[in-house]
Write a protein that holds these residues in place. Structure first.
Motif, PDB file in Angstrom:
ATOM      1  N   GLN A   8       0.826  -1.207   0.000  1.00 24.25           N
ATOM      2  CA  GLN A   8       0.000   0.000   0.000  1.00 24.25           C
ATOM      3  C   GLN A   8       0.862   1.260   0.000  1.00 24.25           C
ATOM      4  O   GLN A   8       0.535   2.227  -0.679  1.00 24.25           O
ATOM      5  N   MET A   9       1.947   1.237   0.745  1.00 20.73           N
ATOM      6  CA  MET A   9       2.855   2.396   0.735  1.00 20.73           C
ATOM      7  C   MET A   9       3.386   2.620  -0.681  1.00 20.73           C
ATOM      8  O   MET A   9       3.433   3.754  -1.159  1.00 20.73           O
ATOM      9  N   TYR A  10       3.761   1.539  -1.334  1.00 17.76           N
ATOM     10  CA  TYR A  10       4.290   1.644  -2.700  1.00 17.76           C
ATOM     11  C   TYR A  10       3.206   2.143  -3.652  1.00 17.76           C
ATOM     12  O   TYR A  10       3.450   3.000  -4.497  1.00 17.76           O
ATOM     13  N   GLY A  11       2.002   1.628  -3.499  1.00 20.06           N
ATOM     14  CA  GLY A  11       0.889   2.078  -4.324  1.00 20.06           C
ATOM     15  C   GLY A  11       0.582   3.551  -4.113  1.00 20.06           C
ATOM     16  O   GLY A  11       0.277   4.273  -5.064  1.00 20.06           O
ATOM     17  N   VAL A  12       0.675   4.002  -2.885  1.00 19.23           N
ATOM     18  CA  VAL A  12       0.434   5.420  -2.580  1.00 19.23           C
ATOM     19  C   VAL A  12       1.481   6.281  -3.277  1.00 19.23           C
ATOM     20  O   VAL A  12       1.160   7.306  -3.887  1.00 19.23           O
ATOM     21  N   ILE A  13       2.733   5.890  -3.201  1.00 15.44           N
ATOM     22  CA  ILE A  13       3.810   6.658  -3.843  1.00 15.44           C
ATOM     23  C   ILE A  13       3.607   6.711  -5.359  1.00 15.44           C
ATOM     24  O   ILE A  13       3.854   7.732  -5.990  1.00 15.44           O
ATOM     25  N   LEU A  14       3.137   5.617  -5.944  1.00 19.26           N
ATOM     26  CA  LEU A  14       2.929   5.587  -7.398  1.00 19.26           C
ATOM     27  C   LEU A  14       1.646   6.279  -7.832  1.00 19.26           C
ATOM     28  O   LEU A  14       1.461   6.561  -9.012  1.00 19.26           O
ATOM     29  N   SER A  15       0.760   6.552  -6.894  1.00 17.92           N
ATOM     30  CA  SER A  15      -0.558   7.092  -7.234  1.00 17.92           C
ATOM     31  C   SER A  15      -0.475   8.550  -7.683  1.00 17.92           C
ATOM     32  O   SER A  15       0.560   9.192  -7.581  1.00 17.92           O
ATOM     33  N   ARG A  16      -1.607   9.048  -8.143  1.00 16.17           N
ATOM     34  CA  ARG A  16      -1.715  10.433  -8.604  1.00 16.17           C
ATOM     35  C   ARG A  16      -2.144  11.372  -7.476  1.00 16.17           C
ATOM     36  O   ARG A  16      -2.524  12.505  -7.735  1.00 16.17           O
ATOM     37  N   ARG A  17      -2.101  10.920  -6.243  1.00 12.08           N
ATOM     38  CA  ARG A  17      -2.438  11.782  -5.112  1.00 12.08           C
ATOM     39  C   ARG A  17      -1.420  12.911  -5.013  1.00 12.08           C
ATOM     40  O   ARG A  17      -0.307  12.801  -5.506  1.00 12.08           O
ATOM     41  N   THR A  18      -1.792  13.969  -4.336  1.00  9.00           N
ATOM     42  CA  THR A  18      -0.843  15.058  -4.115  1.00  9.00           C
ATOM     43  C   THR A  18       0.241  14.602  -3.141  1.00  9.00           C
ATOM     44  O   THR A  18       0.048  13.645  -2.377  1.00  9.00           O
ATOM     45  N   GLN A  19       1.358  15.306  -3.152  1.00  9.19           N
ATOM     46  CA  GLN A  19       2.438  14.974  -2.219  1.00  9.19           C
ATOM     47  C   GLN A  19       1.938  15.059  -0.786  1.00  9.19           C
ATOM     48  O   GLN A  19       2.290  14.226   0.050  1.00  9.19           O
ATOM     49  N   ARG A  20       1.144  16.061  -0.503  1.00 16.67           N
ATOM     50  CA  ARG A  20       0.620  16.246   0.859  1.00 16.67           C
ATOM     51  C   ARG A  20      -0.234  15.052   1.265  1.00 16.67           C
ATOM     52  O   ARG A  20      -0.109  14.541   2.371  1.00 16.67           O
ATOM     53  N   ARG A  21      -1.128  14.605   0.385  1.00 15.82           N
ATOM     54  CA  ARG A  21      -1.997  13.467   0.703  1.00 15.82           C
ATOM     55  C   ARG A  21      -1.172  12.194   0.874  1.00 15.82           C
ATOM     56  O   ARG A  21      -1.431  11.395   1.779  1.00 15.82           O
ATOM     57  N   LYS A  22      -0.173  12.008   0.035  1.00 15.62           N
ATOM     58  CA  LYS A  22       0.718  10.848   0.170  1.00 15.62           C
ATOM     59  C   LYS A  22       1.409  10.876   1.536  1.00 15.62           C
ATOM     60  O   LYS A  22       1.499   9.852   2.218  1.00 15.62           O
ATOM     61  N   ALA A  23       1.883  12.056   1.915  1.00 23.25           N
ATOM     62  CA  ALA A  23       2.560  12.202   3.205  1.00 23.25           C
ATOM     63  C   ALA A  23       1.613  11.890   4.357  1.00 23.25           C
ATOM     64  O   ALA A  23       1.989  11.201   5.316  1.00 23.25           O
ATOM     65  N   GLU A  24       0.382  12.371   4.274  1.00 23.47           N
ATOM     66  CA  GLU A  24      -0.611  12.100   5.322  1.00 23.47           C
ATOM     67  C   GLU A  24      -0.863  10.603   5.453  1.00 23.47           C
ATOM     68  O   GLU A  24      -0.932  10.068   6.564  1.00 23.47           O
ATOM     69  N   ILE A  25      -1.009   9.928   4.323  1.00 19.68           N
ATOM     70  CA  ILE A  25      -1.295   8.490   4.345  1.00 19.68           C
ATOM     71  C   ILE A  25      -0.116   7.716   4.929  1.00 19.68           C
ATOM     72  O   ILE A  25      -0.288   6.864   5.800  1.00 19.68           O
ATOM     73  N   ILE A  26       1.081   8.024   4.458  1.00 23.20           N
ATOM     74  CA  ILE A  26       2.270   7.295   4.927  1.00 23.20           C
ATOM     75  C   ILE A  26       2.482   7.506   6.425  1.00 23.20           C
ATOM     76  O   ILE A  26       2.714   6.555   7.169  1.00 23.20           O
ATOM     77  N   LYS A  27       2.369   8.741   6.859  1.00 18.01           N
ATOM     78  CA  LYS A  27       2.555   9.032   8.285  1.00 18.01           C
ATOM     79  C   LYS A  27       1.467   8.354   9.123  1.00 18.01           C
ATOM     80  O   LYS A  27       1.753   7.732  10.144  1.00 18.01           O
ATOM     81  N   GLY A  28       0.218   8.472   8.663  1.00 19.35           N
ATOM     82  CA  GLY A  28      -0.891   7.887   9.418  1.00 19.35           C
ATOM     83  C   GLY A  28      -0.844   6.380   9.503  1.00 19.35           C
ATOM     84  O   GLY A  28      -1.164   5.792  10.537  1.00 19.35           O
ATOM     85  N   LEU A  29      -0.431   5.729   8.437  1.00 20.08           N
ATOM     86  CA  LEU A  29      -0.384   4.268   8.407  1.00 20.08           C
ATOM     87  C   LEU A  29       0.819   3.721   9.170  1.00 20.08           C
ATOM     88  O   LEU A  29       0.744   2.659   9.781  1.00 20.08           O
ATOM     89  N   THR A  30       1.910   4.465   9.156  1.00 20.02           N
ATOM     90  CA  THR A  30       3.140   3.966   9.784  1.00 20.02           C
ATOM     91  C   THR A  30       3.078   4.021  11.305  1.00 20.02           C
ATOM     92  O   THR A  30       3.602   3.127  11.978  1.00 20.02           O
ATOM     93  N   ALA A  31       2.439   5.034  11.858  1.00 22.32           N
ATOM     94  CA  ALA A  31       2.410   5.170  13.322  1.00 22.32           C
ATOM     95  C   ALA A  31       1.857   3.920  14.017  1.00 22.32           C
ATOM     96  O   ALA A  31       2.534   3.348  14.887  1.00 22.32           O
ATOM     97  N   PRO A  32       0.670   3.413  13.647  1.00 22.77           N
ATOM     98  CA  PRO A  32       0.198   2.205  14.317  1.00 22.77           C
ATOM     99  C   PRO A  32       1.000   0.954  13.926  1.00 22.77           C
ATOM    100  O   PRO A  32       1.106   0.015  14.710  1.00 22.77           O
TER     101      PRO A  32
END
Length: 178
Positions: free
Chosen positions: A113-137
């Motif tokens: 999912q992290m790799y998919g997020v990086i490859l996605s067309r989301r904004t850098q900010r949204r990618k950062a939010e997802i990666i940070k949010g998913l990694t903490a737990p």
């Protein structure tokens, strides 16, 4: 007395030639697994901490030179996050063998999912939010105290919720646009 000495000698020889090599190999496998677990956690944590810079903006009244410097630094941090996620993805086979199920499947899904997020067309900010949010737990689950079962169960539930949310979050926006 001779019987005791002979028995002790035979037991020593048997341990040295039969048991000790297997015990040493097992010890090496355990140490390698622990080293790889620390590497996985460190890489994931580093990626999440690097995203922190991508989540902040300059004040509207910042001068042009500061904006240019900030933009260059933001680009560098984004490239660093991409590299760290790529490292996780490239080592997915190694990291996927570090845990037993269901955590093994979760680690693989997390990396995918992290790799998919990086490859996605989301904004850098949204990618950062997802990666940070998913990694903490995920860090709590993988590296949290083993005796804190409630915290680990909450982290597991949060990871699954976030992963479902990511699956249903349409990757919109320009590729890497800020």
């Amino acid at each position: 007395m001779i019987t005791a000495a002979t028995t002790a000698g035979l037991v020593t020889i048997a341990v040295e030639y039969a048991a000790k090599p297997r015990l040493e190999a097992r010890k090496d496998r355990i140490l390698e697994t622990l080293r790889n677990r620390r590497e996985l956690v460190a890489t994931a944590l580093s990626a999440a901490l690097t995203t922190e810079f991508l989540l902040h903006d300059l004040p509207a009244d910042a001068d042009r030179e500061l904006r240019d410097t900030f933009r260059a630094e933001r680009k560098r941090h984004y490239e660093r996050v991409q590299q760290q996620v790529q490292t996780l993805y490239d080592s997915i086979g190694k990291y996927g063998t570090l845990y037993r199920n269901p955590v093994r499947d979760l680690v693989i899904q997390y990396i995918m999912q992290m790799y998919g997020v990086i490859l996605s067309r989301r904004t850098q900010r949204r990618k950062a939010e997802i990666i940070k949010g998913l990694t903490a737990p995920m860090i709590v689950l993988l590296d949290g105290p083993k005796h804190k079962l409630v915290a680990r169960a909450v982290a597991l539930k949060e990871i699954r919720r976030l992963m479902d949310e990511i699956e249903n979050d349409p990757p919109s926006g320009e590729n890497g646009a800020t």
